[in-house]
Write an enzyme that holds these catalytic residues in place. Structure first.
Site, short mmCIF file in Angstrom:
data_model
loop_
_atom_site.label_atom_id
_atom_site.label_comp_id
_atom_site.label_asym_id
_atom_site.label_seq_id
_atom_site.Cartn_x
_atom_site.Cartn_y
_atom_site.Cartn_z
N SER A 43 7.81 3.48 12.39
CA SER A 43 8.72 4.70 12.34
C SER A 43 9.41 4.50 13.66
O SER A 43 8.74 4.44 14.72
CB SER A 43 8.02 6.01 12.21
OG SER A 43 8.92 7.13 12.45
N TYR A 63 1.30 11.68 15.18
CA TYR A 63 1.62 10.77 14.18
C TYR A 63 2.61 9.65 14.90
O TYR A 63 2.29 8.35 14.73
CB TYR A 63 2.94 11.57 13.57
CG TYR A 63 3.95 10.66 12.32
CD1 TYR A 63 3.33 9.91 11.35
CD2 TYR A 63 5.10 10.39 12.82
CE1 TYR A 63 4.08 9.07 10.57
CE2 TYR A 63 6.07 9.68 12.27
CZ TYR A 63 5.35 8.87 10.95
OH TYR A 63 6.19 8.03 10.10
N GLY A 100 8.32 6.95 -2.98
CA GLY A 100 9.01 6.63 -1.71
C GLY A 100 9.39 5.19 -1.25
O GLY A 100 9.65 4.29 -1.94
N ILE A 101 9.25 5.02 0.16
CA ILE A 101 9.35 3.90 0.63
C ILE A 101 8.72 2.47 0.05
O ILE A 101 9.21 1.62 -0.29
CB ILE A 101 9.30 3.71 2.27
CG1 ILE A 101 10.44 4.81 2.72
CG2 ILE A 101 9.41 2.35 2.71
CD1 ILE A 101 10.28 4.78 4.15
N GLY A 102 7.33 2.88 -0.09
CA GLY A 102 6.30 1.81 -0.61
C GLY A 102 6.84 1.18 -1.96
O GLY A 102 6.98 0.12 -2.21
N THR A 111 0.74 -1.20 -0.05
CA THR A 111 0.12 0.01 -0.04
C THR A 111 0.86 1.27 0.00
O THR A 111 1.90 1.13 0.47
CB THR A 111 -0.91 -0.06 1.35
OG1 THR A 111 -0.19 -0.10 2.56
CG2 THR A 111 -1.65 -1.20 1.30
N GLY A 112 0.43 2.31 -0.31
CA GLY A 112 1.04 3.65 -0.53
C GLY A 112 2.35 3.49 -1.34
O GLY A 112 3.35 3.99 -1.10
#
Length: 264
Positions: free
Chosen positions: A141, A154, A18-20, A13-14
């Site tokens: 994170s 967050y 970026g990281i995804g 997902t996402g």
């Protein structure tokens, strides 16, 4: 070490950037057929096209769905009812002073960062359990352990995600399905570059200088002393998805450059 994920189906997902996207690339390079999930069809198609030019071992597919909502999750589950590897990467963040974080801000942060992962894991884990093999990852994170004062909501959402990961690992104990959380630190992604660019403009410095200032002022315990790359985070995720990581479950695995002041 030769990681081979041939014939495995992975979902990220996402995954538009970026990281995804880096995780999707790494999984496909190891042979998995990877489905990229995002809510913007244009960005998804662009990301998928970029991966296909790399001639990776695995196939690349896309599903347009906003999995931050229950409706979007259901749309995804209809189109892809089964997967072997689930990477819950979707997440948002924003720097907001605590006293200015509204109820709506809190609810949105939890809906996107936590409940999307709850809904997808609740569905896909059942099939993995029945097949006696699966990999579920929650991209958390270092902020889950080191709650940042500038974005408490967050950090709390990521701490909750780690609780979810550990709890689900217990639910699936002895099943052949592993569940782990991955803890990146500051990572040079599209979103981070945008944030650093804005901060740099306000302070009259370059983006690279701003990254150093950010670490010195906000993450002074960093041992890496630079932003990680998305590929560096993805390397750990690919290993954790592999057969070689079969004894790693219920863990919070750090790839945060040594920011967290802990020896465990």
């Amino acid at each position: 070490m030769q990681i081979d994920l041939t014939a495995k189906q992975a979902l990220v997902t996402g995954a538009s950037a970026g990281i995804g996207l880096a995780i999707a690339k790494g999984l496909a390079a190891a042979g998995a057929d990877v489905t990229l999930v995002g809510r913007d069809s244009g960005r998804l198609d662009q990301a998928a096209a970029a991966l296909r030019t790399l001639n990776l071992k695995g196939d690349i597919a896309t599903v347009e769905a906003d999995v931050s909502t229950a409706e979007g999750c259901n749309q995804l589950l209809v189109q892809l009812p089964v997967t072997d590897i689930l990477i819950n990467n979707l997440g948002i963040y924003s720097a907001v002073p605590f006293f200015e974080i509204s109820d709506d801000d809190w609810l949105q942060m939890l809906e996107v960062n936590l409940l999307s992962a709850v809904r997808l894991s609740r569905h896909y884990a059942k099939g993995m359990q029945q097949r006696c093999w699966g990999r579920i990852q929650f991209i958390s994170s270092e902020s889950a352990l080191n709650i940042p004062a500038e974005m408490v909501h967050y950090g709390v959402s990521k701490a909750a995600m780690q609780g979810l990961s550990r709890g689900l690992a217990k639910v699936l104990a002895g099943s052949g399905v592993t569940v782990n959380s991955i803890l990146p630190g500051p990572t040079r992604t599209e979103g981070a570059i945008k944030m650093m660019t804005g901060l740099a403009a306000g302070r009259g410095v370059s983006v690279s200088e701003m990254e150093k200032l950010f670490l010195a002022e906000n993450r002074p315990s960093s041992l890496l002393q630079r932003f990680a790359t998305a590929d560096e985070v993805a390397n750990l995720c690919v290993y954790v998805a592999s057969e070689q990581a079969s004894a790693t479950t219920g863990a919070a695995l750090r790839v945060e450059g040594g920011i967290v002041e802990s020896i465990v």
